[in-house]
Design a protein around this motif. Structure first.
Motif, PDB file in Angstrom:
ATOM      1  N   MET A 271       0.823  -1.201   0.000  1.00  0.00           N
ATOM      2  CA  MET A 271       0.000   0.000   0.000  1.00  0.00           C
ATOM      3  C   MET A 271       0.864   1.260   0.000  1.00  0.00           C
ATOM      4  SD  MET A 271      -3.071  -0.787  -0.422  1.00  0.00           S
ATOM      5  CE  MET A 271      -3.853   0.742  -0.058  1.00  0.00           C
ATOM      6  N   SER A 272       1.455   1.520  -1.120  1.00  0.00           N
ATOM      7  CA  SER A 272       2.232   2.742  -1.305  1.00  0.00           C
ATOM      8  C   SER A 272       1.276   3.930  -1.316  1.00  0.00           C
ATOM      9  CB  SER A 272       2.975   2.668  -2.640  1.00  0.00           C
ATOM     10  OG  SER A 272       2.030   2.660  -3.702  1.00  0.00           O
ATOM     11  N   PRO A 273       1.797   5.139  -1.195  1.00  0.00           N
ATOM     12  CA  PRO A 273       0.924   6.312  -1.310  1.00  0.00           C
ATOM     13  C   PRO A 273       0.124   6.311  -2.629  1.00  0.00           C
ATOM     14  CG  PRO A 273       3.038   6.969  -0.421  1.00  0.00           C
ATOM     15  CD  PRO A 273       3.168   5.522  -0.826  1.00  0.00           C
ATOM     16  N   GLU A 274       0.737   5.849  -3.706  1.00  0.00           N
ATOM     17  CA  GLU A 274       0.032   5.795  -4.998  1.00  0.00           C
ATOM     18  C   GLU A 274      -1.131   4.806  -4.935  1.00  0.00           C
ATOM     19  OE1 GLU A 274       3.478   5.150  -4.834  1.00  0.00           O
ATOM     20  OE2 GLU A 274       3.949   7.256  -5.169  1.00  0.00           O
ATOM     21  N   ALA A 275      -0.900   3.638  -4.320  1.00  0.00           N
ATOM     22  CA  ALA A 275      -1.958   2.637  -4.203  1.00  0.00           C
ATOM     23  C   ALA A 275      -3.105   3.159  -3.340  1.00  0.00           C
ATOM     24  CB  ALA A 275      -1.397   1.340  -3.622  1.00  0.00           C
ATOM     25  N   LYS A 276      -2.766   3.837  -2.265  1.00  0.00           N
ATOM     26  CA  LYS A 276      -3.810   4.420  -1.414  1.00  0.00           C
ATOM     27  C   LYS A 276      -4.636   5.430  -2.205  1.00  0.00           C
ATOM     28  CE  LYS A 276      -1.315   3.809   2.904  1.00  0.00           C
ATOM     29  NZ  LYS A 276      -0.611   4.473   4.007  1.00  0.00           N
TER      30      LYS A 276
END
Length: 136
Positions: free
Chosen positions: A18-23
């Motif tokens: 859950m990277s910032p991009e995935a979030k």
């Protein structure tokens, strides 16, 4: 005898994925589904937002008031207009939302969208994560 919980390990793996991009992908999907439930008088509430890895932020002055869906009034006057520096209090009166622009407008629109479309939102996020892991 000590007890070990494997969910801790799973949580660490999920945190890594859950990277910032995935979030942001998950939150953007959630916003798309919740949009039709957001009260839309002038459109300010639904459109004056930002989405980052920490959440969906509504910047309309009425956001909190409309989210609860309960009439809030000045504790001193009982009016829906509060004096400067005064904090409104909740009443037992439910707000009535206009159905002109968003017929499904309701209180707690984020919860409603997640209850109805949570699986679809999670599937979009899962697809993003799968595509990302295949490309790395």
């Amino acid at each position: 005898m000590s007890k070990t919980t494997i969910s801790v390990y799973m949580q660490k793996s999920l945190q890594r994925l859950m990277s910032p991009e995935a979030k942001r992908v998950g939150l953007n999907a959630w916003y798309r589904y919740m949009y039709k439930f957001i009260p839309f008088g002038s459109g300010l509430l639904a459109d004056k937002i930002s989405i980052d890895e920490n959440g969906i932020h509504f910047y309309s002055p009425q956001a909190r008031y409309l989210h609860y869906g309960i009439l809030m009034v000045s504790p001193t006057t009982g009016s829906s207009w509060a004096k400067a520096g005064e904090t409104k209090v909740k009443t037992n009166t439910a707000l009535q939302y206009s159905a002109e622009q968003h017929p499904n407008a309701c209180a707690e629109w984020g919860k409603v969208a997640m209850d109805l479309y949570g699986d679809a939102i999670m599937n979009e996020l899962k697809q993003y994560l799968l595509n990302r892991s295949e490309n790395t």
